[in-house]
Design a protein around this motif. Structure first.
Motif, PDB file in Angstrom:
ATOM      1  N   CYS A  75       0.851  -1.195   0.000  1.00  0.00           N
ATOM      2  CA  CYS A  75       0.000   0.000   0.000  1.00  0.00           C
ATOM      3  C   CYS A  75       0.885   1.242   0.000  1.00  0.00           C
ATOM      4  O   CYS A  75       2.028   1.219   0.453  1.00  0.00           O
ATOM      5  CB  CYS A  75      -0.864  -0.060   1.265  1.00  0.00           C
ATOM      6  N   SER A 113       0.753   3.634   1.919  1.00  0.00           N
ATOM      7  CA  SER A 113       1.130   3.973   3.296  1.00  0.00           C
ATOM      8  C   SER A 113       2.450   3.302   3.687  1.00  0.00           C
ATOM      9  O   SER A 113       3.231   3.857   4.468  1.00  0.00           O
ATOM     10  CB  SER A 113       0.042   3.533   4.286  1.00  0.00           C
ATOM     11  N   HIS A 137       0.594  -3.711   6.797  1.00  0.00           N
ATOM     12  CA  HIS A 137      -0.534  -3.446   7.696  1.00  0.00           C
ATOM     13  C   HIS A 137      -1.876  -3.926   7.163  1.00  0.00           C
ATOM     14  O   HIS A 137      -2.895  -3.719   7.780  1.00  0.00           O
ATOM     15  CB  HIS A 137      -0.627  -1.939   7.967  1.00  0.00           C
ATOM     16  N   GLU A 138      -1.894  -4.561   5.972  1.00  0.00           N
ATOM     17  CA  GLU A 138      -3.150  -5.081   5.405  1.00  0.00           C
ATOM     18  C   GLU A 138      -2.986  -6.584   5.333  1.00  0.00           C
ATOM     19  O   GLU A 138      -2.315  -7.069   4.425  1.00  0.00           O
ATOM     20  CB  GLU A 138      -3.378  -4.540   4.001  1.00  0.00           C
ATOM     21  N   CYS A 195      -7.220  -2.062   5.041  1.00  0.00           N
ATOM     22  CA  CYS A 195      -6.852  -0.655   4.948  1.00  0.00           C
ATOM     23  C   CYS A 195      -7.678  -0.009   3.856  1.00  0.00           C
ATOM     24  O   CYS A 195      -8.615   0.734   4.092  1.00  0.00           O
ATOM     25  CB  CYS A 195      -5.360  -0.566   4.671  1.00  0.00           C
ATOM     26  N   ARG A 196      -7.380  -0.333   2.619  1.00  0.00           N
ATOM     27  CA  ARG A 196      -7.952   0.440   1.529  1.00  0.00           C
ATOM     28  C   ARG A 196      -9.436   0.189   1.310  1.00  0.00           C
ATOM     29  O   ARG A 196     -10.210   1.131   1.170  1.00  0.00           O
ATOM     30  CB  ARG A 196      -7.151   0.174   0.247  1.00  0.00           C
TER      31      ARG A 196
HETATM   32 ZN    ZN Z   1      -2.792   0.472   3.440  1.00  0.00          ZN
END
Ligand code: ZN
Ligand code: ZN
Length: 359
Positions: A38, A40, A59-60, A147-148
């Motif tokens: 991602c 991020s 983090h995903e 996340c997304r």
């Molecule tokens: Zn993300």
């Protein structure tokens, strides 16, 4: 375990053996079966977040619980789980009211501690933050939610309250932007998708975007109020929608895309800022004169708490939402290490998913 390790900010990352994590009190260790790459993660690599080195991003994620810490009541070894990228503490007023996404003591895998670009990851406050992944939902699809997809879902539903028949402008059709297109169409809204890359717009069209606009960068054609870093995108959106969209999302996070989103709105419209805007080059200029004169709402959206996942998972189980369609490619840890430093310049038509078991 094998993990993608950042030893220094902004330098090449490597895959190497590091010690296995242990579960924190109230937390678990998960064997990672899928984890998304991602923008991020790129922000952390570039030094826009305060991360302790050496660091493991990611983090995903989705995977299987392999170890349970003291005090965990709801989870056991073998459970298929995913987790929002913001993990609340589980004890504060925000967590207790179902808003762990803004917990002041939040942990974020891949930012506040080692993340999921690894074979194993430790997660905090499991009883608050873990979400069961139904058998019918793949690990890759579940990882894309954390996340997304969940961020787009919450941005359009709980924050902007997008309604059927309304126009939505999505500025930036990477992972979160394409998620927003899919969710908006499922809600019955009409969509204008904007991106600098035709391949990303083709993906938006395939998901049902009513119009696509190729953004060509800043212009000085006098369409905008003096000094604004926008482009000709707002004027074209106003033409297509007969006066602007009711809702607009900046899914990129730059001064120009934020301004394009705000200026694409109809009077009394709602802008949602989803793309991160770390003030690395100073705080961005936002066209506040338009916000006042047209009574626009500016909304922030920061992920989605585990407590809100069931409604989204029900739409996925029913087939109304199909996050697995947003996955463009699956890579191993080695390829992920190569992709991370150039991810800001990538133009994938969808999400890049990592399978750490691939090597
Ligand atoms: Zn993300
Ligand atoms: Zn909390």
């Amino acid at each position: 375990m094998r993990a993608v390790v950042m030893d220094r900010i902004g330098e090449p990352v490597v895959v190497r053996e590091v010690p296995d994590p242990t579960p924190p009190a109230g937390g678990v260790v998960v064997r990672v079966h899928a984890t998304g790459l991602c923008r991020s993660d790129w922000h952390a690599w570039a030094g826009h977040d305060d991360v302790a080195l050496p660091h493991v991003p990611g983090h995903e994620l989705a995977g299987v619980v392999v170890e349970v810490g003291a005090g965990v009541e709801r989870w056991a070894v073998g459970d298929r789980v995913t987790v929002p990228f913001v993990c609340g503490c589980g004890r504060c007023e925000h967590c207790r009211s179902g808003n762990a996404q803004v917990c002041p003591q939040q942990e974020q895998p891949g930012f506040t501690h080692w993340g999921s670009f690894a074979e194993l990851v430790a997660l905090h406050a499991a009883d608050t933050n873990l979400v069961a992944v139904p058998e019918g939902v793949s690990f890759a699809a579940a990882a894309s939610l954390g996340c997304r997809f969940a961020t787009a879902f919450r941005a359009l539903t709980a924050r902007a309250r997008l309604e059927a028949g309304e126009w939505l402008t999505v500025v930036g059709t990477g992972g979160v932007g394409l998620s927003a297109v899919m969710i908006a169409k499922a809600l019955g809204a009409r969509v204008v998708a904007v991106d600098r890359h035709q391949v990303a717009l083709d993906a938006a069209s395939a998901l049902g975007a009513d119009h696509v606009l190729l953004a060509t960068g800043p212009t000085t054609d006098g369409v905008l109020p003096d000094g604004l870093p926008g482009s000709d995108v707002p004027a074209r959106v106003h033409e297509l929608t007969g006066g602007g969209s009711q809702v607009a999302v900046d899914a990129v996070g730059s001064e120009q895309t934020c301004a394009d989103s705000v200026l694409s709105l109809r009077r009394r419209g709602r802008h949602v800022q989803v793309g991160l805007l770390p003030p690395v080059g100073g705080h961005p200029r936002v066209p506040m004169a338009r916000v006042i004169g047209w009574e626009l709402d500016l909304l922030g959206s920061h992920g989605m708490a585990a407590a809100d996942y069931p409604a989204m998972l029900a739409l996925i189980a029913s087939g109304a939402l199909r996050p697995q369609q947003l996955i463009e490619r699956v890579v191993g840890l080695d390829e992920a290490a190569a992709l991370l430093p150039v991810f800001d310049r990538a133009s994938p038509a969808g999400m890049t998913m990592i399978d750490p078991l691939r090597g």
